[in-house]
Design a protein around this motif. Sequence first.
Motif, mmCIF file in Angstrom:
data_model
loop_
_atom_site.group_PDB
_atom_site.id
_atom_site.type_symbol
_atom_site.label_atom_id
_atom_site.label_comp_id
_atom_site.label_asym_id
_atom_site.label_seq_id
_atom_site.Cartn_x
_atom_site.Cartn_y
_atom_site.Cartn_z
ATOM 1 N N THR A 27 -9.162 17.331 -4.159
ATOM 2 C CA THR A 27 -8.774 16.034 -3.858
ATOM 3 C C THR A 27 -9.839 15.097 -4.654
ATOM 4 O O THR A 27 -11.063 15.224 -4.572
ATOM 5 N N TYR A 28 -9.166 13.854 -5.018
ATOM 6 C CA TYR A 28 -10.219 12.976 -5.908
ATOM 7 C C TYR A 28 -9.727 11.739 -4.837
ATOM 8 O O TYR A 28 -8.664 11.605 -4.386
ATOM 9 N N GLY A 29 -10.609 10.611 -5.405
ATOM 10 C CA GLY A 29 -10.177 9.242 -4.811
ATOM 11 C C GLY A 29 -11.085 8.826 -3.493
ATOM 12 O O GLY A 29 -11.938 9.457 -3.218
ATOM 13 N N CYS A 30 -10.313 8.026 -2.704
ATOM 14 C CA CYS A 30 -10.834 7.532 -1.752
ATOM 15 C C CYS A 30 -10.678 8.323 -0.358
ATOM 16 O O CYS A 30 -9.979 9.149 -0.343
ATOM 17 N N GLN A 31 -11.242 7.749 0.892
ATOM 18 C CA GLN A 31 -11.063 8.521 2.020
ATOM 19 C C GLN A 31 -9.448 8.677 2.484
ATOM 20 O O GLN A 31 -9.261 9.651 3.058
ATOM 21 N N MET A 32 -8.958 7.914 2.154
ATOM 22 C CA MET A 32 -7.419 7.756 2.271
ATOM 23 C C MET A 32 -6.984 9.170 1.882
ATOM 24 O O MET A 32 -5.981 9.621 2.534
ATOM 25 N N ASN A 33 -7.140 9.370 0.541
ATOM 26 C CA ASN A 33 -6.690 10.559 0.035
ATOM 27 C C ASN A 33 -7.198 11.875 0.558
ATOM 28 O O ASN A 33 -6.386 12.879 0.647
ATOM 29 N N PHE A 34 -8.284 11.775 1.104
ATOM 30 C CA PHE A 34 -8.914 12.906 1.686
ATOM 31 C C PHE A 34 -8.247 13.111 3.054
ATOM 32 O O PHE A 34 -7.819 14.231 3.487
ATOM 33 N N ASN A 64 -4.843 16.050 -5.510
ATOM 34 C CA ASN A 64 -4.259 14.890 -4.847
ATOM 35 C C ASN A 64 -5.205 13.853 -5.722
ATOM 36 O O ASN A 64 -6.383 13.859 -5.548
ATOM 37 N N THR A 65 -4.578 12.891 -6.307
ATOM 38 C CA THR A 65 -5.126 12.200 -7.479
ATOM 39 C C THR A 65 -5.381 10.831 -7.175
ATOM 40 O O THR A 65 -4.950 9.926 -6.193
ATOM 41 N N CYS A 66 -6.179 10.001 -7.920
ATOM 42 C CA CYS A 66 -6.488 8.462 -7.730
ATOM 43 C C CYS A 66 -6.271 8.118 -9.078
ATOM 44 O O CYS A 66 -6.593 8.578 -10.364
ATOM 45 N N SER A 67 -5.871 6.750 -9.059
ATOM 46 C CA SER A 67 -5.430 5.986 -10.282
ATOM 47 C C SER A 67 -6.267 4.824 -10.313
ATOM 48 O O SER A 67 -6.014 3.804 -11.203
ATOM 49 N N ILE A 68 -7.425 4.489 -9.339
ATOM 50 C CA ILE A 68 -7.825 3.265 -9.326
ATOM 51 C C ILE A 68 -8.585 2.647 -10.611
ATOM 52 O O ILE A 68 -8.531 1.258 -10.932
ATOM 53 N N ARG A 69 -9.236 3.544 -11.473
ATOM 54 C CA ARG A 69 -9.742 2.976 -12.869
ATOM 55 C C ARG A 69 -9.380 4.094 -13.734
ATOM 56 O O ARG A 69 -9.087 5.324 -13.215
ATOM 57 N N GLY A 99 -0.155 12.184 -4.907
ATOM 58 C CA GLY A 99 -1.258 11.238 -4.594
ATOM 59 C C GLY A 99 -0.850 9.890 -5.660
ATOM 60 O O GLY A 99 0.228 9.735 -6.157
ATOM 61 N N CYS A 100 -1.949 9.353 -6.006
ATOM 62 C CA CYS A 100 -1.478 8.038 -6.527
ATOM 63 C C CYS A 100 -1.157 8.049 -7.833
ATOM 64 O O CYS A 100 -0.528 7.350 -8.533
ATOM 65 N N MET A 101 -1.864 8.878 -8.470
ATOM 66 C CA MET A 101 -1.456 9.018 -10.065
ATOM 67 C C MET A 101 -0.274 9.720 -10.263
ATOM 68 O O MET A 101 0.735 9.435 -11.240
ATOM 69 N N CYS A 182 -5.634 -4.700 -9.001
ATOM 70 C CA CYS A 182 -5.649 -3.527 -8.333
ATOM 71 C C CYS A 182 -4.333 -2.754 -8.305
ATOM 72 O O CYS A 182 -3.184 -3.306 -8.255
ATOM 73 N N VAL A 183 -4.492 -1.482 -8.460
ATOM 74 C CA VAL A 183 -3.224 -0.359 -8.659
ATOM 75 C C VAL A 183 -2.755 -0.215 -7.194
ATOM 76 O O VAL A 183 -1.491 0.295 -6.932
ATOM 77 N N VAL A 184 -3.526 -0.038 -6.236
ATOM 78 C CA VAL A 184 -3.212 0.250 -4.951
ATOM 79 C C VAL A 184 -1.831 -0.095 -4.243
ATOM 80 O O VAL A 184 -0.874 0.748 -3.848
ATOM 81 N N PRO A 185 -1.398 -1.234 -4.254
ATOM 82 C CA PRO A 185 -0.226 -1.745 -3.753
ATOM 83 C C PRO A 185 0.938 -0.966 -4.341
ATOM 84 O O PRO A 185 2.192 -0.652 -3.941
ATOM 85 N N VAL A 187 0.966 2.098 -5.851
ATOM 86 C CA VAL A 187 1.105 3.425 -5.846
ATOM 87 C C VAL A 187 1.117 3.904 -4.200
ATOM 88 O O VAL A 187 1.363 4.747 -4.156
ATOM 89 N N ARG A 188 0.548 2.999 -3.307
ATOM 90 C CA ARG A 188 0.839 3.235 -1.803
ATOM 91 C C ARG A 188 1.921 2.320 -1.250
ATOM 92 O O ARG A 188 1.935 2.614 -0.013
ATOM 93 N N GLY A 189 2.440 1.431 -1.920
ATOM 94 C CA GLY A 189 3.522 0.655 -1.235
ATOM 95 C C GLY A 189 3.205 -0.224 -0.297
ATOM 96 O O GLY A 189 1.995 -0.636 -0.221
ATOM 97 N N GLY A 218 -7.837 2.220 6.645
ATOM 98 C CA GLY A 218 -6.658 1.581 6.036
ATOM 99 C C GLY A 218 -7.120 0.655 5.041
ATOM 100 O O GLY A 218 -8.371 0.644 4.812
ATOM 101 N N GLN A 219 -6.571 0.493 4.003
ATOM 102 C CA GLN A 219 -6.870 -0.421 2.841
ATOM 103 C C GLN A 219 -7.396 -1.773 3.448
ATOM 104 O O GLN A 219 -8.435 -2.457 2.741
ATOM 105 N N ASN A 220 -6.996 -2.293 4.440
ATOM 106 C CA ASN A 220 -7.227 -3.576 4.975
ATOM 107 C C ASN A 220 -7.202 -3.459 6.552
ATOM 108 O O ASN A 220 -6.083 -3.929 6.979
HETATM 109 FE FE1 F3S Z 1 -7.630 5.538 -2.856
HETATM 110 FE FE2 F3S Z 1 -7.752 5.828 -5.715
HETATM 111 FE FE3 F3S Z 1 -5.311 5.792 -4.267
HETATM 112 S S1 F3S Z 1 -8.913 4.808 -4.617
HETATM 113 S S2 F3S Z 1 -5.586 4.595 -2.554
HETATM 114 S S3 F3S Z 1 -7.048 7.381 -4.099
HETATM 115 S S4 F3S Z 1 -5.694 4.847 -6.279
#
Ligand code: F3S
Length: 463
Positions: A27-34, A64-69, A99-101, A182-185, A187-189, A218-220
């Motif tokens: 798992t990569y990325g934020c707590q939400m991904n974990f 489980n991937t992240c696209s934030i940067r 995940g996000c990527m 930000c890419v989150v909206p 890739v996460r809807g 939550g993101q917000n």
């Molecule tokens: Fe989190 Fe990265 Fe997706 S920060 S919401 S895993 S783009």
Amino acid sequence: MNEHLNTNIYTNLDKQEDSEGLVYIETYGCQMNFSDSEVVASILQANGYGITDNIDEADIILVNTCSIRENAENRIWGRLDIFRLQKRKKPSILIGVIGCMAERLKEKLLEDKKLVDLVVGPDAYRELPVLLRAAEGGQKGINVLLSREETYSDISPVRLDKNGVSAFVSIMRGCNNMCTYCVVPYVRGAERSRNPETIIREVHELIEGGYREVTLLGQNVDSYNWKNDKGERTSFAELLELVAKIDTKLRVRFSTSHPKDLSDEVLYTMAMYENICSHIHLPVQSGSSRILELMNRGYSREYYMNRVEAIRRILPDASITTDIIVGFCTETEIDHDQTLTLMQWVGYDYAYMYKYSERPNTKAARKLVDDVDEEIKTRRLTEIIELQQGKLSEISKNADIGRSFEVLVEGVSKKSTEHLYGRTSQNKVVVFPKQDAKIGDYVYAKIINATSATLLGKIVSEH
Ligand code: F3S
Ligand code: SAH
Ligand code: SF4
């Protein structure tokens, strides 16, 4: 919510001998991904798959991937190259990108036919068993549909990060804010809140399992807004209160607060319940109102300062942490200086700091020019890191020395088995000689000293 560098979070997982196959999840990325990886593990276990922490015995590798940067994605491409070697050794192995990527790149990830077998976006994890079966039959599987409803609310996540003390509980998914960078909206809807009854049920299960701390994710979180069949609403402040009331010995944290939506009501709720931790992660991104506007953050420098004043007034003991981006489009030295002066004014306890990284198809990528030179970004980043990790963290640490804090014990210190570590309500790590304390206990620790990353303490009988 912020990226973690560590990847493999599994320890002592039960292996199922008669399983459909063994799955290794990275798992990569934020707590939400974990947190999502725990949902994925739960879905797979319910369908006869086993989970392993040993890549060499895996039949299926999921990343489980992240696209934030951009560099978050580059790191994953690097891992995929390693998995390619794994596949050469064991050609039957299936490799899935989730995940996000997966959501951002979709079919593109399947172009290299020898590598990825499966691409599954964050709202399609219930389809994993079906897609895996198809992939076992030689068909490439893909589902990247985003949903307006999916919150996985009925799924009890399999806890993968087994310190047995603290757990993440997802309370909402997606994001409606559309910060321009930000890419989150995408890739996460869209944002959707989870039914509070299922959140409370999950927290009860955690307490029964011996957990002592939950972090509501939550993101917000401030825009949490559940509406039941009768049209009755639950706000974030109300949810926080419901969770805090479950057990006074359960610590409650949450992440992330958005400055534009952080209400006094939430702060008063925090002040009312001692078990709601005195820590607010309040990402500022920039100290310049002009840049904040271009980022579409929905607040100005002055409004942000007003929120910090409200925190100081209502929760004088609270720690405040943040996220900062340097080098966003058109950022001048004057804008940058405003970030530095705001950091000084707030006196953050901790900050996650980044160089702006343009993400394809975001509003900033479409409408603005990424015009701050790389060297300037690097220099500005160095300046804010030096300020935060030098003077500001020094002030924050010195203010703690000599005080006593209630610490929830989370584990044995990496450096010495004679020491334990835990966190204060303010989310600061304290290391102390273990005496009779055990993991999961609350102890009082008096702070004697501090290193760069941690406070050093000793157990005292009371405050
Ligand atoms: Fe989190 Fe990265 Fe997706 S920060 S919401 S895993 S783009
Ligand atoms: N919802 C969370 C954001 C999660 S992303 C929040 O609003 O705090 C975590 C952090 O990554 C953001 O706060 C921001 O500082 C940073 N970030 C997001 N997109 C970025 C980009 N394109 N370049 C650099 N940093 C970025
Ligand atoms: Fe991204 Fe902004 Fe949503 Fe955070 S609030 S996830 S930065 S769009």
